[in-house]
Design a protein around this motif. Structure first.
Motif, PDB file in Angstrom:
ATOM      1  N   HIS C  48       0.860  -1.169   0.000  1.00 48.55           N
ATOM      2  CA  HIS C  48       0.000   0.000   0.000  1.00 48.55           C
ATOM      3  C   HIS C  48       0.905   1.230   0.000  1.00 48.55           C
ATOM      4  O   HIS C  48       1.693   1.407   0.928  1.00 48.55           O
ATOM      5  CB  HIS C  48      -0.890  -0.004   1.264  1.00 48.55           C
ATOM      6  CG  HIS C  48      -2.126   0.831   1.141  1.00 48.55           C
ATOM      7  ND1 HIS C  48      -2.966   1.059   2.203  1.00 48.55           N
ATOM      8  CD2 HIS C  48      -2.667   1.485   0.088  1.00 48.55           C
ATOM      9  CE1 HIS C  48      -3.985   1.811   1.809  1.00 48.55           C
ATOM     10  NE2 HIS C  48      -3.822   2.090   0.542  1.00 48.55           N
ATOM     11  N   ILE C  50       1.628   5.390  -1.948  1.00 54.32           N
ATOM     12  CA  ILE C  50       1.338   6.412  -2.944  1.00 54.32           C
ATOM     13  C   ILE C  50       2.616   6.660  -3.738  1.00 54.32           C
ATOM     14  O   ILE C  50       3.712   6.733  -3.164  1.00 54.32           O
ATOM     15  CB  ILE C  50       0.849   7.712  -2.267  1.00 54.32           C
ATOM     16  CG1 ILE C  50      -0.557   7.470  -1.705  1.00 54.32           C
ATOM     17  CG2 ILE C  50       0.858   8.889  -3.245  1.00 54.32           C
ATOM     18  CD1 ILE C  50      -1.033   8.549  -0.770  1.00 54.32           C
ATOM     19  N   LYS C  91      -1.728   5.288  -6.833  1.00 49.62           N
ATOM     20  CA  LYS C  91      -1.656   4.558  -5.571  1.00 49.62           C
ATOM     21  C   LYS C  91      -1.569   3.073  -5.886  1.00 49.62           C
ATOM     22  O   LYS C  91      -2.301   2.580  -6.750  1.00 49.62           O
ATOM     23  CB  LYS C  91      -2.929   4.860  -4.767  1.00 49.62           C
ATOM     24  CG  LYS C  91      -2.875   4.416  -3.327  1.00 49.62           C
ATOM     25  CD  LYS C  91      -4.164   4.825  -2.611  1.00 49.62           C
ATOM     26  CE  LYS C  91      -4.106   4.402  -1.155  1.00 49.62           C
ATOM     27  NZ  LYS C  91      -5.403   4.505  -0.497  1.00 49.62           N
ATOM     28  N   ARG C  93      -1.908  -0.908  -4.403  1.00 52.05           N
ATOM     29  CA  ARG C  93      -2.720  -1.506  -3.344  1.00 52.05           C
ATOM     30  C   ARG C  93      -2.401  -2.957  -3.044  1.00 52.05           C
ATOM     31  O   ARG C  93      -3.084  -3.595  -2.251  1.00 52.05           O
ATOM     32  CB  ARG C  93      -4.199  -1.344  -3.684  1.00 52.05           C
ATOM     33  CG  ARG C  93      -4.637   0.116  -3.671  1.00 52.05           C
ATOM     34  CD  ARG C  93      -6.094   0.274  -4.014  1.00 52.05           C
ATOM     35  NE  ARG C  93      -6.501   1.675  -3.959  1.00 52.05           N
ATOM     36  CZ  ARG C  93      -6.331   2.532  -4.950  1.00 52.05           C
ATOM     37  NH1 ARG C  93      -5.769   2.144  -6.076  1.00 52.05           N
ATOM     38  NH2 ARG C  93      -6.716   3.785  -4.819  1.00 52.05           N
ATOM     39  N   TYR C 121       8.157   6.216  -3.375  1.00 51.47           N
ATOM     40  CA  TYR C 121       6.882   5.813  -2.777  1.00 51.47           C
ATOM     41  C   TYR C 121       6.707   6.462  -1.400  1.00 51.47           C
ATOM     42  O   TYR C 121       7.673   6.582  -0.643  1.00 51.47           O
ATOM     43  CB  TYR C 121       6.844   4.300  -2.524  1.00 51.47           C
ATOM     44  CG  TYR C 121       6.800   3.435  -3.748  1.00 51.47           C
ATOM     45  CD1 TYR C 121       5.603   3.191  -4.409  1.00 51.47           C
ATOM     46  CD2 TYR C 121       7.960   2.805  -4.213  1.00 51.47           C
ATOM     47  CE1 TYR C 121       5.562   2.345  -5.516  1.00 51.47           C
ATOM     48  CE2 TYR C 121       7.923   1.964  -5.313  1.00 51.47           C
ATOM     49  CZ  TYR C 121       6.725   1.730  -5.966  1.00 51.47           C
ATOM     50  OH  TYR C 121       6.692   0.897  -7.048  1.00 51.47           O
TER      51      TYR C 121
END
Lengths: 178, 323, 770
Positions: C48, C50, C91, C93, C121
């Motif tokens: 997870h 961004i 993003k 996941r 990231y």
């Protein structure tokens, strides 16, 4: 690349390193290198068969030696072509699924016919590998028991579960010549 | 696979020369069934610049007995071991272990030397680079052992330190039970190492410039009972969850000698000395086998998910020792 | 009793057999393209995060690299249910989520380039457990889904798709019960359908004939028309999508989720002007494609002494991983399938779908129903045990019968107009020896030292046999040959060959006179595709109608030539004659001189029928090692009319693989609890059934004519995998004498249930090595 690296392979007049690969009784003279159509030292036999020689009957599934999809015969024994370096296969006799038919008449090998007769496949992706494993078994042991057939095929994955019909197809030709 | 240079070695000396010249950046390739997987998934901390084919070295695939020892060349294939009349008659555990490896196609190319030198199967160590990058761990020289806090169902229950990966070799277990040794060659000369001592938690003891030449086993003076059992979720393909090789001698109705080695539980083949002690001097039977099984992994400290392996090991010991 | 048919019910060779056995079957990766580029996906190391920035300049400058696409330089393409999931998203996941896609002259160059893309990231906390995901304070995957809960319902199924099982009044149901019990069970080991051929596609954007906004796909798939519809809706209405379906190396539903690799290939092709091939490695297939949904049921059940279920109420939690394409549809179908198998007047089961930071769940053989029932039957078993009800009697009593009904995926009520399956269940039990082997709940069949044998039974039925629409043309050529135009894709069931059989049967021609167009969306009418056992009823039904339509037109042309009414005519082997004067025969060629006859057939959805399969299993448990061995399987079913006996046999034997019975024995996807990485993304650590460990299988097949099409057949292939897993759990529990309630039944679980792991099993993490 140093001169000594491919010392064991043939050097052509042009200075290219060459190797010969015997597939289905046909000898291919291949140049070692990394241009298109050449054999890079990192090429697997499966890659060379499919991409360089166009023999796409050999299937690649896991590419890690765990599924048997890429099984071919090397000097008569079943081996995984995804786990062999082509450059190390010089001087070996390779047989692929394309090499099973009678070369002159195009007639199917009795084992291939038996697979058709028993519908011994569903999606068909594992079938060339299954047939090659069975072929190696029958060459070594023309009348295998059911257990021996299952053992010989134990390295060949089939997700559809065609194995019951495959075993019947192999049984049907065992004990027969060719 | 990313490319590399390639050389067909014609002699051990030639191979050693290349290892020396490339200083850790050359790898020997025999059957290739382990190495190619490592290269494809980019597992090794350092990708080799040269692959040295050693299958081209003549005369290294023998299986023979001399006056004192059984000698097996490092390039003998697993199918050769399984099919050897000599081994079937006198060193049955080697055949059983060879037949227990992978599937038929692998056994047709994999060698005994490669089986002993293969890298571990830890799923953290082997996590493929193209799925988001490999996992840097203690075994790779940097990082923790992810198994300790992770999914360690297949990891070591005894004898592990910074790395909890287990020895993946079935042959190592059988050979250790026969008191086998490996001859390692380098430009510094030859050394013999017991198969059990070849493995350590972070790596095997093979130096970057060394070559496994031969495996030898002392000839038995008296008839022995030999048995190798391997527990897996599936019979073919799988690496051992637990394996056991037991080699025992019975004289005058009692165990006079016993070597019990457990695979899949430790960084190397684990010699169960306590189990052996339980047997020696006793009459073969269920009760003593059970005692040996109980004692075998005394001191084992399982991680969160691998205690079941101890139970499996006990069952296997009972079955290998007496049935 | 002799069959009235020339081909149907008889073994005939698969039309593609010779190609398959000679290696000339051209799967996607076997096709050759000029100037082909290879696409590779760069995947996320974080579960997870961004993406703060991406710099692909180094990758782009590597020799042989032709395009690098990231979320910054592609259109905002979205798909899924609901349509919020971006093809490339700022993003990520799950570990393995796509970050960039690269096209290069070789796969190796593309892979090398992937290593040169620099990404910054911002790592976010991740959540892997379905319960944890919906707990307060859990990391949120999407702004659109507070609490990580996805909306239920699939617009594709209609305005009112099934979002719960709610009928009657559960409170009054409980008041009628002799026993009320509560239970929890999960079928949550995330097995992978894992067809042998991984997802793969070649895309070519822009063709001279169709203009610049046309894209052609050669894709390993199960339904070209669905792929055309899906890609058309993603790429936009003015893009003309053409999909070729060639041989497919297995799908089991999963390949319908190929929109991502298809879009990657399409965009890379659009960018480079060259055909681009994307082939997922087996590791990507296992870790970055699609798994079964996880399923956890937490319910209260009321049951009467005679096995009548009076009420079922509770929650059904479904884990879909990083996104959903069809999970809501699987829930809808699963709810209906539960009602088919368990007659109960009062239901109140509330599904909830959650997303987590792992690769997505999606379509797998058994589509929702297997997931629900593998959790439901073990709970019902507790009640049967309390009341000492034999599970075979329970299943016979509670499976749908004429005169009853059920809610189906569109939340409509259907009155069942099919047959009573009791007879075939009884026969299956007899062949299996159920009466002798069943000793009662938690009682082994036999005990011999450490070897204990137990038996179990499961049942499954599916009204998807009649789902959605199929169309076909049948064309009669001047040369007397018959061509079927259908977008029916061969993915292993042999259904294309079956189509030729039914058409040859209609015309009474030699089988080899009938052929079929390639499954190309450009030349064929609409075809939903062979899913959910719908091939035999709906697809073949449409093809039979097209054949009958063509035959009618042929007779109308022939009638004046033979001087009689079309209704008096008959045909076989390329001749037509009046039944009253068979000696005067007319060749088809005469009728079809400089003429084509085209028949059209369409089949509309029909949810009023169900198939049924009952699986009996016998397992052996080694109480020393905890190992479970599957000894024997007996499948019993009624197919109305066998089309091809060998093909049917193959489908039924398929009960083991494709995340079926073996998902109760050793199949599972192992997620690292800390990083979320899938640890067994390879074919050594992901377990599959090998030839040397095949259990005995017997298939008991009844042929009670079904009210389907003129051949009275119904499909059963899809459900072969579904009754088995819970049957294995039942058998294992009986063998061991302790309730086991988790899949798969690993040695560790059995040893633990037997109390053999004692104190050692309880040692906490990290105790070793200190």
């Amino acid at each position: 690349m140093t001169g000594e690296i491919f010392a064991s392979n043939v050097e052509s007049a042009a200075g290219d390193k060459q190797m010969s690969l015997m597939v289905n009784a046909h000898s291919y003279l291949l140049t070692v290198g990394n241009r298109p159509g050449e054999v890079d030292p990192a090429h697997t036999l499966a890659f060379t068969l499919r991409e360089t020689l166009g023999l796409t009957g050999t299937k690649v599934s896991c590419d890690k030696g765990a599924c048997g999809g890429c099984t071919v015969l090397m000097d008569g024994k079943a081996v995984l072509s995804c786990m062999l370096l082509t450059i190390e296969c010089g001087g070996k006799e390779i047989t692929t699924i394309e090499g099973l038919m009678e070369p002159k008449t195009g007639a199917l090998d009795p084992l291939q016919q038996s697979f058709i007769d028993h519908s011994a496949f569903q999606c068909g992706f594992c079938t060339p590998g299954m047939i090659m494993s069975a072929k190696a078994l029958l060459a070594e042991n023309p009348s295998p028991s059911e257990e021996e057939i299952k053992e010989a095929l134990s390295g060949n994955f089939c997700r559809c579960i065609s194995q019951y019909q495959v075993v019947e197809a192999v049984k049907a030709v065992s004990g027969k010549k060719r | 696979m990313k490319t590399f240079d390639h050389y067909d070695a014609r002699s051990i000396d030639e191979a050693l020369g290349l290892l020396g010249k490339h200083r850790g950046k050359a790898r020997l390739n025999a059957g290739g069934t382990d190495l190619l997987g490592l290269l494809k998934d980019r597992v090794l901390p350092q990708y080799p610049e040269l692959i040295v084919n050693i299958k081209t070295i003549p005369g290294l695939d023998y299986i023979e007995e001399d006056g004192e020892r059984l000698r097996i060349g490092a390039l003998a294939r697993l199918c050769d071991l399984a099919g050897s009349r000599l081994l079937q008659e006198r060193y049955g555990v080697i055949c059983e272990a060879a037949l227990a490896v992978a599937g038929p196609q692998i056994r047709n190319v994999a060698t005994i030397g490669g089986n002993l030198c293969q890298d571990v199967r830890c799923w953290y160590y082997r996590y493929p680079a193209h799925l988001g990058g490999g996992m840097l761990c203690a075994r790779k020289g940097r990082g923790p052992c992810f198994a300790v806090k992770g999914d360690n169902r297949y990891h070591a229950v005894i004898g592990a330190g910074k790395c909890f990966a287990v020895c993946p070799s079935d042959l190592a277990v059988a050979l250790a039970a026969l008191d086998g040794h490996m001859t390692l060659v380098s430009h510094r000369g030859e050394r013999r190492v017991g198969v059990g001592d070849f493995f350590s938690p972070l790596r095997n003891v093979l130096e970057a410039d060394e070559f496994v030449k031969e495996i030898d086993v002392p000839k038995a003076s008296v008839p022995r009972l030999q048995r190798f059992l391997k527990f897996t979720l599936r019979k073919p393909i799988d690496f051992a969850v637990v394996s056991v090789a037991a080699v025992t001698e019975v004289k005058d109705g009692i165990y006079s000698d016993a070597r019990i080695v457990i695979g899949g539980v430790a960084p190397g083949p684990f010699r169960a000395g306590k189990a052996e002690e339980e047997l020696i001097g006793c009459e073969p039977g269920d009760a003593v086998a059970a005692q040996a099984a109980e004692a075998a992994l005394e001191g084992a400290r399982p991680l969160s998910k691998n205690a079941w392996k101890i139970e499996v090991a006990r069952a296997l010991i009972k079955r290998t020792v007496y049935r | 009793m002799g069959k009235p048919y020339r081909y149907i019910g008889k073994a005939t060779p698969r039309r593609d057999g010779a190609e398959i056995v000679t290696g000339r079957s051209h799967f996607v990766d076997d096709l050759r393209f000029e100037r082909l580029l290879h696409g590779k996906v760069l995947r996320s190391p974080h579960a997870h995060a961004i993406i703060r920035s991406i710099d692909s300049s180094r990758a782009e400058s590597l020799g042989g690299v032709k395009a690098v696409l990231t979320w910054e330089n592609i259109p905002d393409l979205r798909y899924g249910n609901p349509r919020v999931f971006r093809l490339l998203d700022p993003k990520v996941r799950y570990v393995g989520d796509a970050v960039a896609v690269i096209a290069a002259e070789s796969e190796e160059i593309a892979r090398e380039a992937a290593g040169l893309v620099e990404i910054d990231y911002e790592v976010l906390p991740a959540v892997f457990g379905d319960y944890e995901a919906s707990a307060p304070g859990a990391p949120q995957l999407y702004d659109e889904f507070p609490g990580n809960v996805l909306p239920l319902g699939d617009p594709f199924l209609g305005p009112k798709s099934m979002v719960e099982i709610a009928t009657g009044d559960v409170e009054s149901g409980f008041s009628e019960a002799d026993v009320i019990f509560e239970g929890k069970c999960g079928y949550d080991n995330l097995p992978n359908p894992m067809p042998m051929e991984s997802p793969r596609v070649v895309a070519l954007w822009g063709r001279a004939a169709e203009g610049p906004d046309a894209v052609t796909f050669w894709v390993s798939n199960q339904a070209p028309y669905l792929m055309k519809a899906v890609l058309g809706s993603i790429l936009g209405g003015n893009v003309d999508v053409r999909v070729f379906g060639g041989p497919c190396g297995g799908s089991f539903g999963s390949k319908l989720m190929s929109w991502q690799p298809m879009c990657y290939a399409a965009l890379l092709s659009k960018n480079t002007g060259r055909p681009v091939k994307v082939v997922y490695s087996k590791e990507e297939h296992l870790a970055a494609f699609t798994l079964r949904p996880s399923s956890r049921l937490d319910i209260k059940v009321g049951m009467k002494k005679d096995g009548t279920v009076t009420a079922i109420a509770g929650d059904w939690l479904i884990g879909t991983g990083s996104y959903s394409q069809t999970t809501q549809a699987q829930v809808a179908v699963g709810c209906g399938e539960a009602m088919l198998a368990v007659r109960c007047k009062n239901w109140n089961v509330k599904p909830r779908i959650v997303c987590t930071n792992r690769t997505a769940s999606g379509i797998a053989r058994g589509f929702g129903g297997q997931e629900l029932k593998c959790a439901l039957f073990p709970i019902l078993s507790r009640g049967m045990a309390k009341l000492e009800i034999d599970p075979l009697d329970f299943m016979k009593k509670n499976f749908i019968r004429p005169g009853e009904g059920y809610l189906w995926r569109n939340a409509q009520w259907y009155d069942y107009r099919g047959i009573d399956f009791t007879k075939m269940m009884d026969k299956g039990a007899e062949v299996f020896g159920w009466e002798q082997k069943w000793k009662g709940w938690l009682k082994p069949t036999t005990v011999e030292g450490n070897r204990r044998i137990g038996v179990g039974v499961g049942v499954h039925g599916n009204a998807d046999v009649g789902e959605d629409v199929s169309e076909a043309y049948v064309r009669l050529d001047g040369n007397g040959r018959v061509v079927v135009h259908s977008c029916l894709q061969e993915h292993g069931t042999g259904q294309r060959s079956n189509a030729l059989k039914v058409v040859a049967e209609v015309f009474q021609t030699p089988l080899e006179w009938v052929s079929m167009t390639p499954a190309d969306t450009m030349v064929n009418p609409f075809e939903f595709g062979p899913f959910g056992s719908r091939g035999t009823y709906i697809i073949l039904g449409a093809i039979v109608r097209a054949a009958e339509d063509a035959k009618k037109k042929l007779f109308e042309l022939a009638a004046p030539m033979l001087g009689c009414d079309a209704s008096e005519l008959d045909t076989a082997d390329g001749f037509i004659w009046a039944k009253t004067a068979p000696e005067k025969r007319l060749r088809w060629q005469r009728v079809l001189f400089q003429r084509t006859v085209l028949g059209y057939g369409r089949f509309e959805p029909d949810y009023s029928l169900s198939n049924c399969l009952m699986s009996f299993v016998e397992v052996e448990v080694d109480t020393d090692t905890g190992k479970l061995t599957l000894l024997r399987v007996v499948n019993a079913t009624d197919v109305g009319q066998i089309i091809d006996p060998q093909g049917l046999e193959g489908q039924l034997c398929g009960c083991l693989g494709t995340a079926g019975i073996d998902s109760a024995i050793f199949e599972e996807t192992v997620l690292d609890p800390l990083s979320g990485r899938i640890l067994n993304a390879n074919m050594i650590d992901y377990k599959w059934r090998t030839s040397s460990e095949l259990p005995a299988i017997e298939n008991v097949v009844f042929e009670t004519p079904m009210p389907t099409h003129r051949f009275h057949a119904i499909g059963v292939g899809e459900i072969a995998t579904s009754p088995g897993p819970s049957a294995v759990l039942m058998a294992a529990s009986n063998a061991v004498g302790v309730w086991l309630d988790g899949y798969p039944v690993t040695p560790a679980k059995i040893l633990s249930a037997l109390g053999k792991l004692g104190s050692a099993g309880k040692i906490k993490d990290g105790a070793n090595g200190k």
